[in-house]
Write a protein that holds these residues in place. Structure first.
Motif, PDB file in Angstrom:
ATOM      1  N   ASP A 146      67.353  36.541  42.455  1.00  0.00           N
ATOM      2  CA  ASP A 146      66.138  36.905  41.741  1.00  0.00           C
ATOM      3  C   ASP A 146      65.172  37.525  42.743  1.00  0.00           C
ATOM      4  OD1 ASP A 146      64.106  37.189  39.928  1.00  0.00           O
ATOM      5  OD2 ASP A 146      63.491  35.082  40.033  1.00  0.00           O
ATOM      6  N   LEU A 147      64.967  38.812  42.640  1.00  0.00           N
ATOM      7  CA  LEU A 147      64.103  39.526  43.577  1.00  0.00           C
ATOM      8  C   LEU A 147      62.743  39.848  42.967  1.00  0.00           C
ATOM      9  CD1 LEU A 147      66.705  41.972  45.154  1.00  0.00           C
ATOM     10  CD2 LEU A 147      65.915  39.786  46.031  1.00  0.00           C
ATOM     11  N   ALA A 148      62.267  38.991  42.073  1.00  0.00           N
ATOM     12  CA  ALA A 148      60.973  39.220  41.434  1.00  0.00           C
ATOM     13  C   ALA A 148      59.833  39.216  42.446  1.00  0.00           C
ATOM     14  CB  ALA A 148      60.725  38.173  40.356  1.00  0.00           C
ATOM     15  N   TRP A 153      54.920  43.165  46.164  1.00  0.00           N
ATOM     16  CA  TRP A 153      54.641  44.118  47.235  1.00  0.00           C
ATOM     17  C   TRP A 153      54.514  45.552  46.728  1.00  0.00           C
ATOM     18  CZ3 TRP A 153      58.506  42.728  51.708  1.00  0.00           C
ATOM     19  CH2 TRP A 153      58.270  41.424  52.126  1.00  0.00           C
ATOM     20  N   MET A 154      54.946  45.794  45.507  1.00  0.00           N
ATOM     21  CA  MET A 154      54.965  47.159  44.981  1.00  0.00           C
ATOM     22  C   MET A 154      53.607  47.562  44.432  1.00  0.00           C
ATOM     23  SD  MET A 154      58.495  47.408  42.917  1.00  0.00           S
ATOM     24  CE  MET A 154      60.060  47.380  43.700  1.00  0.00           C
ATOM     25  N   PRO A 155      53.276  48.860  44.549  1.00  0.00           N
ATOM     26  CA  PRO A 155      52.035  49.338  43.941  1.00  0.00           C
ATOM     27  C   PRO A 155      52.120  49.254  42.412  1.00  0.00           C
ATOM     28  CG  PRO A 155      53.019  51.009  45.386  1.00  0.00           C
ATOM     29  CD  PRO A 155      53.968  49.880  45.306  1.00  0.00           C
ATOM     30  N   ASP A 156      50.974  49.161  41.775  1.00  0.00           N
ATOM     31  CA  ASP A 156      50.929  48.986  40.316  1.00  0.00           C
ATOM     32  C   ASP A 156      51.590  50.133  39.556  1.00  0.00           C
ATOM     33  OD1 ASP A 156      49.675  46.545  40.518  1.00  0.00           O
ATOM     34  OD2 ASP A 156      47.659  47.404  40.419  1.00  0.00           O
ATOM     35  N   PHE A 157      51.461  51.370  40.059  1.00  0.00           N
ATOM     36  CA  PHE A 157      52.021  52.493  39.311  1.00  0.00           C
ATOM     37  C   PHE A 157      53.544  52.425  39.234  1.00  0.00           C
ATOM     38  CE2 PHE A 157      52.350  54.193  43.597  1.00  0.00           C
ATOM     39  CZ  PHE A 157      53.538  54.908  43.567  1.00  0.00           C
TER      40      PHE A 157
END
Length: 169
Positions: A146-148, A153-157
């Motif tokens: 599970d890499l949720a 770390w990801m940007p919202d877009f």
């Protein structure tokens, strides 16, 4: 159908990974022969043998195995509806394997044009780069972690839908 695709994908991946291990070893050990103290007739025979083995191994075995593995894997994406984050990580590692594959092809081509790899980096670097990629793919496929937490770390877009869906026109 899915079982057949999985079998084809697995068999092709095994062949591709075996060639990503064998070809750098061939390049390395045949390179040792050229630097040895053999007579010219033996060296020419070994060179012809080297060219035949590496060229056929790359063009006739490794590349078709890679193409079949990627094509069958692409079919499995849609047949199994796999769209998880672990799968994106797996595709990233497979892209790295494809880059190592291309670099091995470059080394084989260069060794044929210049009769050896005298001014090139060692072919064993392909193993140093390729083996962790292969092990990572194997781990991701077997563990399906599970890499949720990566989404934090990801940007919202990158996480927001673009107002389109697969089923909408």
């Amino acid at each position: 159908m899915v079982a057949g695709l999985k079998y084809l994908h697995l068999a092709a991946m095994l062949c591709w990974c075996a060639s990503l291990v064998a070809l750098p070893l061939l390049l390395h050990f045949y390179g040792q022969i050229w630097r040895g103290k053999a007579d010219s007739s033996q060296t020419q025979a070994r060179y012809a043998e080297f060219r035949l083995i590496t060229h056929f191994g790359y063009v006739g075995f490794a590349t078709p195995a890679a193409v079949i593995a990627i094509a069958a894997g692409t079919g499995l994406i849609f047949a199994d509806q796999v769209f998880d984050l672990w799968f994106v990580a797996k595709l990233t590692l497979v892209a790295g394997m494809a880059l190592v594959h291309a670099w091995i092809g470059h080394l084989i081509l260069t060794s044929g044009e210049h009769r050896g790899l005298q001014n090139m980096p060692s072919a064993l670097w392909a193993l140093v780069l390729g083996l962790p990629l292969m092990m990572g793919v194997l781990w991701l496929v077997l563990a399906k972690p599970d890499l949720a937490w990566v989404a934090d770390w990801m940007p919202d877009f990158m996480l927001a839908p673009r107002g389109q869906s697969v089923g909408q026109p």
